[in-house]
Design a protein around this motif. Structure first.
Motif, short mmCIF file in Angstrom:
data_model
loop_
_atom_site.label_atom_id
_atom_site.label_comp_id
_atom_site.label_asym_id
_atom_site.label_seq_id
_atom_site.Cartn_x
_atom_site.Cartn_y
_atom_site.Cartn_z
N SER A 1 56.06 37.02 43.29
CA SER A 1 56.09 35.75 44.01
C SER A 1 55.27 34.68 43.29
N ASN A 2 55.02 34.92 41.98
CA ASN A 2 54.37 33.95 41.08
C ASN A 2 52.90 33.69 41.42
N LYS A 3 52.22 34.66 42.01
CA LYS A 3 50.78 34.54 42.19
C LYS A 3 50.07 34.99 40.92
N SER A 4 48.93 34.36 40.63
CA SER A 4 48.19 34.71 39.42
C SER A 4 47.56 36.09 39.55
N HIS A 5 47.28 36.70 38.40
CA HIS A 5 46.70 38.05 38.45
C HIS A 5 45.29 38.04 39.02
N GLN A 6 44.56 36.92 38.87
CA GLN A 6 43.22 36.85 39.48
C GLN A 6 43.31 36.90 41.01
N VAL A 7 44.30 36.18 41.55
CA VAL A 7 44.47 36.16 43.01
C VAL A 7 44.87 37.55 43.52
N VAL A 8 45.76 38.21 42.79
CA VAL A 8 46.21 39.54 43.20
C VAL A 8 45.06 40.55 43.13
N GLU A 9 44.21 40.43 42.11
CA GLU A 9 43.05 41.31 42.00
C GLU A 9 42.14 41.15 43.22
N LYS A 10 41.90 39.91 43.64
CA LYS A 10 41.07 39.67 44.83
C LYS A 10 41.71 40.26 46.07
N LEU A 11 43.03 40.16 46.17
CA LEU A 11 43.72 40.73 47.33
C LEU A 11 43.58 42.24 47.37
N LEU A 12 43.65 42.89 46.22
CA LEU A 12 43.51 44.35 46.16
C LEU A 12 42.08 44.77 46.50
N VAL A 13 41.11 44.00 46.00
CA VAL A 13 39.71 44.30 46.33
C VAL A 13 39.49 44.13 47.83
N GLY A 14 40.14 43.13 48.42
CA GLY A 14 40.02 42.93 49.86
C GLY A 14 40.61 44.07 50.67
N GLN A 15 41.52 44.85 50.05
CA GLN A 15 42.11 45.99 50.73
C GLN A 15 41.33 47.28 50.50
N GLY A 16 40.19 47.18 49.82
CA GLY A 16 39.32 48.34 49.66
C GLY A 16 39.29 48.93 48.27
#
Length: 258
Positions: A161-176
């Motif tokens: 969905s064209n999100k940057s890899h930095q944003v996705v990394e933060k999302l994964l960290v937020g999931q534990g």
């Protein structure tokens, strides 16, 4: 039976590879547990060739198994070829070394007053074998865990969905997930998304080229018929135009995701 699979997984987690191999091999013969059994067998076999054989069996059973696909792709990139697994060798205890007590030099025996020793039985010498830590299968701590598989799929959707890899990394960290795990998952997901996009644009490029060729063939055929019967011929410019657009867009997208 599920019992073979569960006991095999427990043996694999405790590092008992021979027992795990035996139980998981039996579980692989049962259709209900064969997929997971082959997946866990990939962590207890002797080398990468046998591991690739196990992963290929997982893909043969379920072609959508992302864990097996990723592991097999990594091994094939190393130039590994599959080989039939053999029974793993059990751990060997350290050999017992002979012990010979030092003797008193004979030249000084006359100068020493001896007291007759009481006869006692010598205690046997037991070699000390260092305990080996339980080795978990290599794929258990990496792609074999369902949690990582879920994170991988989630990262792929977010990157698509064209999100940057930095944003996705933060999302994964937020999931534990840890930061290191998040970076690893995002890196592999980014590669998978690019590969999928390249495949998509390659198909578009191929379809565009096919339309141009079809338009050219129809135009030439129409011209040949018109020339023979002194009629009008048709120029299939629609096929040329649409084909050219697909060809250019597909080629650009294929290059960008290279």
């Amino acid at each position: 039976m599920d019992n073979y699979l569960q006991q095999g997984i427990m043996a694999a987690k405790t590092g008992d590879k021979p027992r795990a191999f035996d139980l998981l091999t039996r579980a692989s013969e049962v259709p209900a547990t064969s997929e997971q059994a082959w997946l866990w067998l990939s962590g207890v076999v002797n080398d990468d060739s046998e591991r690739l054989f196990c992963l290929d069996n997982v893909i043969r059973i379920n072609s959508d198994n992302a864990i097996a696909q990723r592991g097999a792709a990594m091994l094939r990139q190393k130039g590994i070829f599959p080989a039939v697994p053999i029974y793993p060798e059990p751990r060997r205890a350290a050999p017992v070394q002979d012990y010979t007590p030092k003797q008193v030099p004979s030249t000084k025996l006359s100068q020493v007053n001896f007291v007759a020793p009481t006869r006692t039985q010598a205690a046997p010498i037991v070699p000390v074998v260092p305990s080996m830590p339980a080795q978990r299968p290599s794929y258990e701590t990496d792609w074999k865990k369902q949690e990582l598989s879920g994170l991988f799929q989630y990262a792929m959707m977010e990157l698509a969905s064209n999100k940057s890899h930095q944003v996705v990394e933060k999302l994964l960290v937020g999931q534990g997930a840890s930061l290191e795990t998040a970076k690893m998952v995002v890196k592999d997901a980014k590669y998978a998304v690019k590969k999928a996009r390249r495949g998509k644009y390659k198909k578009q490029m191929t379809s565009g080229l096919a339309l141009i060729i079809i338009g050219l063939i129809l135009t030439c055929g129409s011209y040949a018929i018109a020339d023979s019967f002194n009629g009008r011929y048709f120029l299939f410019y629609g096929a040329f135009f649409v084909g050219l657009i697909n060809l250019v867009v597909g080629f650009i997208g294929w290059l960008v995701n290279g």
